[in-house]
Enzyme design. Structure first.
Site, PDB file in Angstrom:
ATOM      1  N   ASP A   1       1.436   0.306  -9.402  1.00  0.00           N
ATOM      2  CA  ASP A   1       0.763  -0.849  -7.510  1.00  0.00           C
ATOM      3  C   ASP A   1       0.637   0.364  -6.966  1.00  0.00           C
ATOM      4  O   ASP A   1      -0.363   1.538  -6.075  1.00  0.00           O
ATOM      5  CB  ASP A   1       1.495  -1.681  -6.893  1.00  0.00           C
ATOM      6  CG  ASP A   1       0.575  -1.804  -5.857  1.00  0.00           C
ATOM      7  OD1 ASP A   1      -0.094  -3.168  -6.031  1.00  0.00           O
ATOM      8  OD2 ASP A   1       1.167  -1.740  -4.802  1.00  0.00           O
TER       9      ASP A   1
ATOM     10  N   ALA B   1      -2.720  -3.842  -5.165  1.00  0.00           N
ATOM     11  CA  ALA B   1      -3.601  -3.233  -6.329  1.00  0.00           C
ATOM     12  C   ALA B   1      -3.002  -4.243  -8.168  1.00  0.00           C
ATOM     13  O   ALA B   1      -3.552  -4.395  -8.770  1.00  0.00           O
ATOM     14  CB  ALA B   1      -2.601  -1.891  -7.143  1.00  0.00           C
ATOM     15  N   ASP B   2      -1.882  -3.866  -8.013  1.00  0.00           N
ATOM     16  CA  ASP B   2      -0.867  -5.267  -9.039  1.00  0.00           C
ATOM     17  C   ASP B   2      -1.817  -6.344  -8.622  1.00  0.00           C
ATOM     18  O   ASP B   2      -2.315  -7.303  -9.806  1.00  0.00           O
ATOM     19  CB  ASP B   2       0.485  -5.113  -8.765  1.00  0.00           C
ATOM     20  CG  ASP B   2       0.421  -4.698  -9.137  1.00  0.00           C
ATOM     21  OD1 ASP B   2       0.198  -3.695  -9.984  1.00  0.00           O
ATOM     22  OD2 ASP B   2       2.216  -4.253  -9.246  1.00  0.00           O
ATOM     23  N   LEU B   3      -1.850  -7.834  -7.478  1.00  0.00           N
ATOM     24  CA  LEU B   3      -2.219  -8.629  -7.514  1.00  0.00           C
ATOM     25  C   LEU B   3      -4.136  -9.178  -7.633  1.00  0.00           C
ATOM     26  O   LEU B   3      -3.836  -9.534  -8.674  1.00  0.00           O
ATOM     27  CB  LEU B   3      -1.564  -9.412  -6.316  1.00  0.00           C
ATOM     28  CG  LEU B   3      -0.459  -9.933  -6.424  1.00  0.00           C
ATOM     29  CD1 LEU B   3       0.029  -9.478  -4.062  1.00  0.00           C
ATOM     30  CD2 LEU B   3       0.042 -10.541  -6.764  1.00  0.00           C
TER      31      LEU B   3
END
Length: 389
Positions: free
Chosen positions: A135, A163-165
């Protein structure tokens, strides 16, 4: 439940992949979380401690089985699941899929209706495709850190793994699009996205400021980069968050704050001039806001139609009466950990309830799931003896 007709095989780890699958699990998809047998991989892996709050929230509403995909018998069993499934989700590095034999062409040969969703750090092709993704790296390379933080402070990461979410959410949208298209074509397809792609997409207007206007965005701190006055101001007992861009909003603010001598000042007479003279404008507002409490200004300005609110810590946020009324908690009962409050999906439907089941133990449902797919008890016992499951 809304998605109960779909079976999803979940090979994901860490956050972006599990979050994508969770969007489907929350609304009733039959999600089968596949992990390596403990005898094969006893490490906790990435994603946090299994009993930790993060892991428990991320992997809820799934059933758990163990399966060793590195063994021929394990892949054979996985293919048997694929034959009856709708979706497979993985977030390995791109080359790992082919090595394990779970690339799209291999799965399509077994089930032409299968949707394979792949999440990676940098995409499925290109010079960086085989790099490990994380991320924070995506936040940096995707431009987010350059526009976050106070001017002159240097790049700052967001306080959540954005970024992950966002990648998990985009992947879930892609899966649903593919399932809708399958209703017409009768065929599944390969859905793929990456941390870098979605982080760039999440820049939105900041990215198009460069693409269209050739203006390179910088850090604006708590001020909005284009909408003025927007930012944080100190009241008598705390911080006030104000969002007041546009001419009509500016006039509402001045009327509510009784700043009749300020509203038509030459240096504030247009949005462009208010942007140019942002510091002077903020100083005028700050002088007014310090004279009373946050709650006073929140009430006054909201009544005037001006968006504003307090700035909460997480504990204060959950204590807010409106947040309590929204009921963002998802209570579940874990057989070993007891009652837990997870975070519910923020989506509400007029028909169809959310699922509320705790995260499974590793391999908790292996026997039950395999029996549903036609594997006999004797075969299950043999597979377990070989550390295939």
């Amino acid at each position: 439940m809304p998605l109960s007709r779909f079976t999803v095989l979940d090979l994901t780890r860490v956050r972006s992949g599990p979050l994508a699958v969770r969007q489907l699990a929350d609304w009733g998809a039959n999600v089968i979380k596949i992990e390596a047998p403990e005898a094969v991989d006893g490490s906790k892996g990435m994603g946090g401690e299994r009993d930790g709050s993060d892991f428990q929230n991320t992997h809820r509403n799934k059933r758990g089985i163990t399966l060793n995909l590195k063994e021929p018998e394990g892949r054979k069993l996985f293919y048997a699941l694929v034959a009856k499934a709708d979706v497979v989700v993985e977030n390995y590095r791109p080359d790992v899929k082919a090595r394990l034999g779970i690339d799209y062409e291999s799965l399509k040969a077994i089930n032409k209706g299968i949707v394979l969703a792949s999440i990676s750090g940098f995409g499925q092709s290109g010079p960086y495709a085989r790099r490990p993704g994380f991320d924070q790296i995506a936040q940096g390379m995707g431009g987010l850190m350059s526009v976050t933080g106070l001017p002159g402070q240097g790049p700052v990461r967001a306080g959540i793994p954005l970024a992950d979410l966002s990648t998990g959410l985009y992947a879930a949208i892609g899966i649903l699009i593919a399932l809708l298209e399958r209703d017409v074509s009768g065929e599944g397809q390969w859905v793929h996205t990456s941390l870098l792609e979605t982080q760039i997409a999440m820049l939105d207007f900041q990215a198009t400021r460069w693409l269209i206007d050739k203006e390179r965005p910088g850090q604006a701190g708590n001020n909005h980069p284009t909408s003025i006055p927007t930012g944080l101001f100190r009241a008598r007992d705390g911080l006030l968050n104000l969002a007041g861009g546009g001419e009509s909003m500016w006039r509402r603010i001045c009327a509510a704050l009784e700043l009749d001598d300020v509203v038509d000042r030459a240096e504030f007479s247009s949005e462009g001039l208010r942007s140019k003279n942002r510091d002077a404008l903020n100083a005028v507002l700050q002088e007014r806001f310090i004279q009373n409490t946050v709650s006073h200004w929140v009430t006054l300005l909201n009544e005037a139609g001006v968006p504003c609110g307090p700035v909460y810590r997480v504990d204060e946020m959950f204590a807010d009466p409106h947040v309590a009324a929204l009921d963002m908690r998802l209570p579940v009962h874990h057989s070993r950990l007891g009652p837990l409050d997870l975070l519910r999906s923020p989506v509400s439907l007029s028909r169809g309830e959310r699922r509320a089941e705790p995260t499974p133990e590793r391999g908790e449902h292996t026997d039950a799931v395999l029996k549903e797919f036609g594997v006999t008890a004797e075969h299950i016992a043999s597979l377990r003896a070989q550390n295939v499951i």
